[in-house]
Design an enzyme around this catalytic site. Structure first.
Site, PDB file in Angstrom:
ATOM      1  N   HIS A 109       0.758  -1.187  -0.022  1.00 18.74           N
ATOM      2  CA  HIS A 109       0.332  -0.390   0.055  1.00 18.74           C
ATOM      3  C   HIS A 109       0.721   1.693   0.141  1.00 18.74           C
ATOM      4  O   HIS A 109       1.567   1.560   0.883  1.00 18.74           O
ATOM      5  CB  HIS A 109      -0.552  -0.513   1.019  1.00 18.74           C
ATOM      6  CG  HIS A 109      -1.838  -1.347   1.151  1.00 18.74           C
ATOM      7  ND1 HIS A 109      -2.037  -1.679   2.231  1.00 18.74           N
ATOM      8  CD2 HIS A 109      -2.353  -2.539  -0.002  1.00 18.74           C
ATOM      9  CE1 HIS A 109      -3.061  -2.758   2.078  1.00 18.74           C
ATOM     10  NE2 HIS A 109      -3.547  -2.790   0.220  1.00 18.74           N
ATOM     11  N   GLU A 158       1.353   3.877   2.753  1.00 19.75           N
ATOM     12  CA  GLU A 158       1.942   3.739   4.312  1.00 19.75           C
ATOM     13  C   GLU A 158       3.296   4.330   3.654  1.00 19.75           C
ATOM     14  O   GLU A 158       4.362   2.578   4.050  1.00 19.75           O
ATOM     15  CB  GLU A 158       1.647   2.156   4.082  1.00 19.75           C
ATOM     16  CG  GLU A 158       0.588   2.238   4.189  1.00 19.75           C
ATOM     17  CD  GLU A 158      -0.848   1.164   4.589  1.00 19.75           C
ATOM     18  OE1 GLU A 158      -1.764   0.521   4.442  1.00 19.75           O
ATOM     19  OE2 GLU A 158      -0.429  -0.296   4.331  1.00 19.75           O
ATOM     20  N   HIS A 191       3.549  -3.127   6.933  1.00 20.09           N
ATOM     21  CA  HIS A 191       1.980  -2.570   6.246  1.00 20.09           C
ATOM     22  C   HIS A 191       2.343  -0.680   7.626  1.00 20.09           C
ATOM     23  O   HIS A 191       3.506  -0.518   8.511  1.00 20.09           O
ATOM     24  CB  HIS A 191       0.345  -2.436   6.369  1.00 20.09           C
ATOM     25  CG  HIS A 191       1.281  -3.222   5.349  1.00 20.09           C
ATOM     26  ND1 HIS A 191       0.030  -3.764   4.508  1.00 20.09           N
ATOM     27  CD2 HIS A 191       1.123  -5.309   5.104  1.00 20.09           C
ATOM     28  CE1 HIS A 191       0.080  -4.178   3.264  1.00 20.09           C
ATOM     29  NE2 HIS A 191       0.565  -5.330   4.006  1.00 20.09           N
ATOM     30  N   GLU A 216       2.167  -3.843  11.124  1.00 17.62           N
ATOM     31  CA  GLU A 216       1.716  -2.871  10.907  1.00 17.62           C
ATOM     32  C   GLU A 216       2.030  -2.059  11.986  1.00 17.62           C
ATOM     33  O   GLU A 216       2.398  -1.600  13.514  1.00 17.62           O
ATOM     34  CB  GLU A 216      -0.296  -3.122  11.346  1.00 17.62           C
ATOM     35  CG  GLU A 216      -0.735  -3.843  10.849  1.00 17.62           C
ATOM     36  CD  GLU A 216      -1.574  -2.955   8.649  1.00 17.62           C
ATOM     37  OE1 GLU A 216      -0.875  -1.672   9.507  1.00 17.62           O
ATOM     38  OE2 GLU A 216      -1.953  -3.738   8.004  1.00 17.62           O
TER      39      GLU A 216
HETATM   40 ZN   LIG Z   1      -1.651  -1.562   4.292  1.00 17.09          ZN
END
Ligand SMILES: [Zn+2]
Length: 376
Positions: free
Chosen positions: A166, A169, A259, A335
């Site tokens: 992504h 990010e 991420h 994350e």
């Molecule tokens: Zn992500």
């Protein structure tokens, strides 16, 4: 007054910019997609005057919860990024800032530029421990880079790390920079010992097209790469297609997919409890990894995170689940926050590029802590 986003990873539409007190903006959607949240623009300002910048479409963005308790980032020199007063009223995001200088950049998170990405790749190539491999072209014609660190050998554990599927990010690539700085330091004892028993396969940027285009979540064709791992294709998702093929050739013993999470103000790991092949051994090594990381840094915690998938209910189009199932290995989605670590807040900077780099270096220590379990 003038506002522009015509540069690497720029994203903003100007609706109105006549008065500093009433600047109306909107975030562009990712190409061929409805996702949007990433913004990055430059303002020519009146120094000393408060500029009120309203992002009018914040409420319909991909993750409206991301705006609660969020503060936008600003920078004069494009190196130091600091937080500025930001409010969210459930519909619009309002950034208030009185710049000291004639021009200032604003962004959703500290950008990781494509120039910096290219510098990172060439820097790693200077290391005797690192091989730089071209995986293939993206849809926009950029190069997908794989870094192989350590001498491949059958008996060694194969550790794969990917980041920035992504593209918005950007903390994920700052993390990789910290991780690589430690791994390629030939005076770092843990790194040297790790390379005796492990080989690292690292993709610092899974989505270079989306990064340059200023996307939040998709590639040039509007495809969310982290839903492509069951059946990637050269037409829609060559980035995943190449990486999965390379994994097939090397095998995988441990996989980390890095991420950023828009909403939760914490660092956390999401595991693969829901994949059919999940077993006690995978679980034990995973728990050991978390315990080591907890003992190393207060930036990590295990209280807050995503709901754990029930057995057999994992989404096998997601990278960490797909890789865990296909290679019967330990895999995590890691994350980091866009906001801050609520356990250790910093009002001036929030979660930052520097903290992401440090966390990357700390995660390497945690891998050192479990390396002997990975192939036993
Ligand atoms: Zn992500």
């Amino acid at each position: 007054m003038f506002i522009t986003a015509q540069f690497d990873s720029g994203n903003i539409e100007v609706i109105e910019a006549n008065e500093p007190s009433a600047i109306q903006l909107a975030i562009r959607k990712d190409n061929q997609s409805d996702f949007y949240q990433w913004f990055h623009f430059k303002l020519y300002a009146e120094p000393g005057v408060e500029h009120v910048m309203t992002i009018t479409n914040a409420g319909q963005s991909a993750y409206p919860d991301g705006w609660k308790d969020y503060s936008a980032l600003a920078s004069y020199d494009r190196e130091t990024w600091f937080r500025v007063p930001t409010e969210y009223n459930g519909k619009e995001l309002v950034i208030r800032h009185s710049p000291d200088q004639e021009s200032v950049y604003y962004a959703y998170f500290t950008p990781y530029s494509y120039e910096r990405h290219m510098d990172l790749i060439q820097w790693t190539q200077q290391s005797i421990e690192c091989d730089h491999v071209l995986l293939g072209p993206t849809l926009d014609g950029r190069d997908m880079n794989l870094l192989i660190v350590g001498e491949p050998a059958d008996h060694k554990a194969k550790i794969w790390v990917t980041a920035r599927q992504h593209p918005g990010e950007s903390m994920a690539e700052w993390f990789i920079e910290g991780f690589l700085s430690r791994l390629l330091d030939d005076e770092d004892g843990a790194a040297r010992r790790l390379l005796e028993t492990c080989v690292f396969y690292i993709v610092p940027n899974m989505n270079p097209d989306g990064s340059v285009r200023g996307h939040l979540r998709t590639n040039a064709a509007g495809v969310n790469l982290n839903r492509e791992w069951a059946e990637p294709s050269l037409e829609k998702s060559p980035e995943v297609y190449y990486v999965l093929n390379a994994m097939q050739q090397t095998g995988v013993d441990f996989y980390l997919d890095v991420h950023g999470d828009e909403a939760l103000p914490y660092n956390f790991l999401a595991g693969c409890e829901g994949v059919p092949s999940y077993n006690d051994k995978t679980h034990q090594i995973g728990e050991q990894f978390k315990q080591v990381l907890l003992s190393i840094t207060p930036e990590f915690q295990t209280e807050y995170g995503y709901e754990i998938d029930k057995p057999g209910e994992a989404n096998l189009t997601v990278a960490s689940n797909a890789v865990s199932e296909r290679f019967n290995c330990l895999a995590f989605t890691l994350e980091m926050p866009f906001k801050d670590n609520a356990n250790l807040p910093d009002v001036d900077f929030g979660w930052s590029a520097n903290r992401s780099q440090q966390f990357g270096a700390d995660v390497l220590s945690a891998i050192y802590g479990i390396a002997n379990s990975l192939r036993s």
